[in-house]
Design an enzyme around this catalytic site. Structure first.
Site, PDB file in Angstrom:
ATOM      1  CG  HIS A  66      -3.487  -3.918   3.465  1.00  0.00           C
ATOM      2  ND1 HIS A  66      -2.329  -3.560   4.124  1.00  0.00           N
ATOM      3  CD2 HIS A  66      -3.945  -2.797   2.866  1.00  0.00           C
ATOM      4  CE1 HIS A  66      -2.109  -2.265   3.928  1.00  0.00           C
ATOM      5  NE2 HIS A  66      -3.063  -1.781   3.164  1.00  0.00           N
ATOM      6  CB  CYS A  92      -0.967  -0.038   1.176  1.00  0.00           C
ATOM      7  SG  CYS A  92      -2.435   0.994   0.948  1.00  0.00           S
TER       8      CYS A  92
END
Length: 486
Positions: free
Chosen positions: A427, A330
């Site tokens: 994630h 991310c």
């Protein structure tokens, strides 16, 4: 009155989140339908919900303890700090505004209606709602407009159990002092108390329990011994992420100022044979790391500046020259590229900065946040991965053609030409056991087999048994208005 009980703490980090999860699991095992609730949370470690929003990671764990999918009603107000004085405000799962602390203080009383709406919706659906407070009710300077502690308890007419942390010392003063400073109406809402994190023979604190009882009149519900396996549960605060050392595979993780969604580290910490070392500011990245993971960030450009200020950019270059591996997730993925542009000033003043330059990609911040529960395929080995996306920004560039994940036929992630530097937005990758083993095996690093998800559920069961032995759960249920079962 809704059948509910609120767990508040005599201070921050007394173990409320874990206790709520354990009590919830204990009540579920007694046959009750239970839901967690936290009126206001402050955390950059968020979970994507089944109904398309985001809540604090602790409430997602508590939902799991209840056997439920997380939904936005479980945490209707989430504050995600972006600077030392301001935070993004999430209301019922959606971004509402970015506010400075002073402005939020003026606004928070107006958030009580959606908080109560979410609470009453959960109350209608379940036998019991277990509510978690935030910080401490003794912060009476914050009582006006409060929605996190006594303000909520009073508005919803929910009885409170106060938790003290004996591991910090001064627990009698914590409890009696809270009683002393609370106004009478708030004081009357507290019906019981318990002492958490006791090490050793709990009978040695019998006089302490008596003294607290005499000074407060609150019902003593137990002395809870230290639960040594708490580290096996997903952590909400990066300070609670355990550095696990001694394994043959060494992973280094720089602790960013605004580190976010670092639950990627939990399954790695749990696997025997893997060492995860959280590197604080001021310390270099270790030269003997096999893998450096740059985690997510709530403020990517600001955290990139912090990364450079520690000299970690130089350490990372040396790590790559030595043949080390790097994974950016991310915000960490964005940092690894050539540039990051924020033309609309979404994370701060409009700006464009050079990235770390290890991937040939560029990122432009966009106003629309992507929130999605996602199923992906790991292309090198074909393993399935279930995770989530929660990010601003669009990333593109030549290295994206070397994507290593596929989501519904769409390529995800990027890799350097030699395959030593990887990045992605997904994630939760390492919770997938088969993927985790294949990911390290491609580099000749063999990991021990470990069922991470089963380990979390086993630990929740053990926690519930730990609390059943230490706490008077029957009395707690009576205080909540629920007929005890078990």
């Amino acid at each position: 009155m809704a059948k509910a009980i609120m767990i508040q703490g005599a201070g921050s980090n007394v173990g409320k989140s874990i206790l709520v999860a354990g009590i919830a699991r204990a009540c579920v095992r007694r046959g009750l339908s239970v839901a967690p609730f936290k009126p206001q949370n402050m955390s950059n470690n968020a979970a994507v919900t089944a109904d398309g929003g985001e809540i604090g990671r602790a409430q997602a764990l508590q939902a799991r303890a209840c056997g439920l999918d997380p939904v936005v009603d479980m945490n209707p107000v989430l504050l995600k700090p972006e600077t030392d004085v301001g935070a993004q405000v999430i209301i019922q799962g959606k971004r509402f505004a970015t506010m400075k602390a002073r402005d939020y203080g003026k606004q928070k009383a107006s958030l009580l209606p959606p908080v109560l709406e979410s609470f009453h919706r959960l109350s209608r659906q379940h036998d019991l709602v277990i509510v978690e407070g935030a910080g401490s009710p003794a912060e009476v300077n914050l009582r006006a407009g409060d929605i996190a502690n006594m303000g909520f308890a009073a508005a919803a007419n929910v009885p409170v159990v106060l938790i003290g942390d004996i591991d910090r010392g001064g627990v009698i003063a914590q409890m009696v002092g809270t009683h002393a400073v609370l106004p009478p109406a708030d004081r009357a809402l507290i019906k019981g108390f318990a002492i958490n994190k006791f090490r050793g023979d709990t009978s040695l604190f019998a006089d302490g329990m008596r003294i607290i009882d005499e000074h407060t009149g609150w019902a003593p519900l137990g002395i809870i011994p230290w639960f040594p396996d708490a580290w096996k549960l997903p952590a909400e605060d990066v300070m609670d992420v355990a550095s696990r050392t001694g394994g043959d595979i060494k992973i280094a993780v720089p602790r960013l100022n605004r580190i976010a969604n670092f639950d990627d580290l939990d399954p790695l910490s749990a696997v025997p044979g893997i060492s995860v070392e959280i590197i604080p500011a001021g310390r270099p990245l270790p030269g003997d790391a096999d893998l450096v993971i740059i985690p997510g960030s709530k403020s990517t450009i600001a955290d990139l500046a912090h990364f450079r200020a520690q000299g970690w950019d130089v350490d990372l270059q040396a790590h790559v020259r030595r043949g080390g591996r790097v994974l950016g997730i991310c915000g960490g993925y964005q940092m690894l590229g050539q540039r990051i542009a924020d033309p609309d000033g979404i994370e701060g003043p409009p700006s464009e900065v050079a990235g770390l330059g290890h991937l040939d990609i560029s990122t432009v911040m966009k106003p629309q946040k992507r929130l999605a529960l996602t199923k992906a395929t790991y292309l090198p080995g074909g393993q399935s991965v279930t995770g989530y996306e929660i990010h601003l920004g669009h990333t593109s560039g030549p290295d994206c053609r070397r994507n290593w994940l596929s989501i519904d036929g769409r390529g995800e992630g990027a890799a350097s030409a030699d395959g030593r530097v990887l990045g992605c937005y997904l994630h939760g990758l390492f919770s997938a056991d088969a993927f985790r083993e294949a990911f390290f095996a491609q580099w000749g690093m063999m990991t021990e087999k470990y069922n991470y998800e089963a380990g979390v559920d086993t630990t929740l069961d053990q926690l519930s048994e730990h609390l059943e032995a230490a706490m008077d759960i029957d009395r707690l249920l009576t205080l909540a208005g629920v007929v005890a079962q078990g």
